[in-house]
Design an enzyme around this catalytic site. Sequence first.
Site, short mmCIF file in Angstrom:
data_model
loop_
_atom_site.label_atom_id
_atom_site.label_comp_id
_atom_site.label_asym_id
_atom_site.label_seq_id
_atom_site.Cartn_x
_atom_site.Cartn_y
_atom_site.Cartn_z
N CYS A 1 0.81 -1.22 0.00
CA CYS A 1 0.00 0.00 0.00
C CYS A 1 0.85 1.28 0.00
O CYS A 1 0.54 2.25 -0.71
CB CYS A 1 -0.98 0.01 1.16
SG CYS A 1 -0.26 -0.35 2.78
N ASP B 1 -7.57 5.30 -1.50
CA ASP B 1 -7.18 4.08 -0.80
C ASP B 1 -6.42 3.14 -1.74
O ASP B 1 -6.98 2.63 -2.71
CB ASP B 1 -8.43 3.38 -0.27
CG ASP B 1 -8.11 2.33 0.78
OD1 ASP B 1 -6.98 1.78 0.74
OD2 ASP B 1 -8.98 2.05 1.62
N HIS C 1 -5.54 0.16 -1.19
CA HIS C 1 -5.83 -1.25 -0.91
C HIS C 1 -6.86 -1.84 -1.87
O HIS C 1 -7.16 -3.03 -1.80
CB HIS C 1 -6.34 -1.40 0.53
CG HIS C 1 -5.38 -0.90 1.56
ND1 HIS C 1 -5.41 0.41 2.04
CD2 HIS C 1 -4.33 -1.49 2.18
CE1 HIS C 1 -4.44 0.57 2.93
NE2 HIS C 1 -3.77 -0.56 3.03
#
Length: 469
Positions: free
Chosen positions: A302, A426, A428
């Site tokens: 990440c 994000d 992820h």
Amino acid sequence: MVVADSETATILRVKGPLEFRCQLDSTDVLLVQKVISRTFETLRCQVKSESCVLAVCDSPVIIWPNKDTYATPEEITPSTLCEDIYQWIRADEQESSGKKSTKKKSKRSLTMSVINLRLMVEVTKPGPVSAPILIKTVQKSHFVRATLPVDCVVRTASSDTIKDACEQLMEALTHQLTEMEKVTLENMKGMTLLVPEPVHFLLPEPKGLVTVVYPTGVPDSQLVTLRKELHQQFELPDDRPYFRRSNAYHFPNEPYKDGYLRNPHLVLTHPTLDNGKVYLVQGIYSYHHYMQDRVDDSGWGCAYRSLQTICSWFQQQGYIERSVPTHKEIQQALVDVGDKQASFVGSRQWIGSIEVQAVLNHLLEITSKIMFVSQGSELASKGRELANHFLTEGTPVMIGGGVLAHTILGVAWSETTGQIRYLILDPHYTGAEDLQVITDKGWCGWKGPDFWDQTAYYNLCLPLRPKVF
């Protein structure tokens, strides 16, 4: 040429090759320059002639701008509004299915603001065809042939007709050929000519869209004087790049070839706070996340992806020319600066904000500030610092805490109440580049202070803009 951008404006963009041909029978510089100028004048006359044709892309519409703005289909007249042309442009699904309907289509969507046209020239002349006459002449000469990549844009108002637009386009095309002539003459190397190329740049309002003609093949590092003159002409500061090729404007109806989504946050609605203001990332970035580039980094990559998003911002703002670094290049950079052992390259080890700062410095020569937050509950009090960062620097921020990393793209903050919301990208996410899924499911979205682990520590890497142009 400057074209101010506007939500209600229709941008007409004309592209097409014009063949530049001339015979240089002398090596005298002045004589050669005169021949080149005459050739450009011939091209300007060609653009102004009745044989000039503009074909609207993905539609049956063809316009003869210098023939009383005659057009086909016959429903289109010189008094037709420019924005009505959208009714004739085929939808994507029609184009992909191969259907060629000439029936009118529904009105354009709000996001569609560019009409693309092809510049063409009629070859067949009216009147009887005569038999060709061949004459053979033997002499030594230098024949020059090049394809000029004409690319003009003009802005039209909602009340402008096709006749109005054609007049603007003809003026813009003529002006661009004059600029191409200037660049060609200024960059001659003996009997070798450098092909001029138009490049579009979007400047801060109210300047809007500007077209600059550069000599092909000459790097930006050799165009410093020209770029300085452009900064002075448009009253721009010398601490930010505006006219590097990598900073060229990307038209909204053109797909990006690399497949990454750009600026997914633009479709989001801003949160409403009492006396609150929104402070956002400035410019364009690419969304980098898990599982892209055939790299399975789910569970460990990440921070790498957040770093890649930051690097894409510096690349697309024209600060750097190198590509976005891969995971291995990031790892090798950390080894090179002595932060990691050689065995780190090719591993699945995490990195954090400090490593992101080191890589930005080593690979991009970008400096960063680090903000230390002892526990997540303190992030709610960092509104002023984050707002000031996005107001002055405007770069994406990487935040790491525990085993998670995210990218902060902006904040909504109220100075009077202290309320704050964070715009989070994000890394992820593991799915396809589906904008609707990404925004509907919150992979790019506004989050409250409870988004952070209230007891975990966080480090934020705030990249700074280099003072270059």
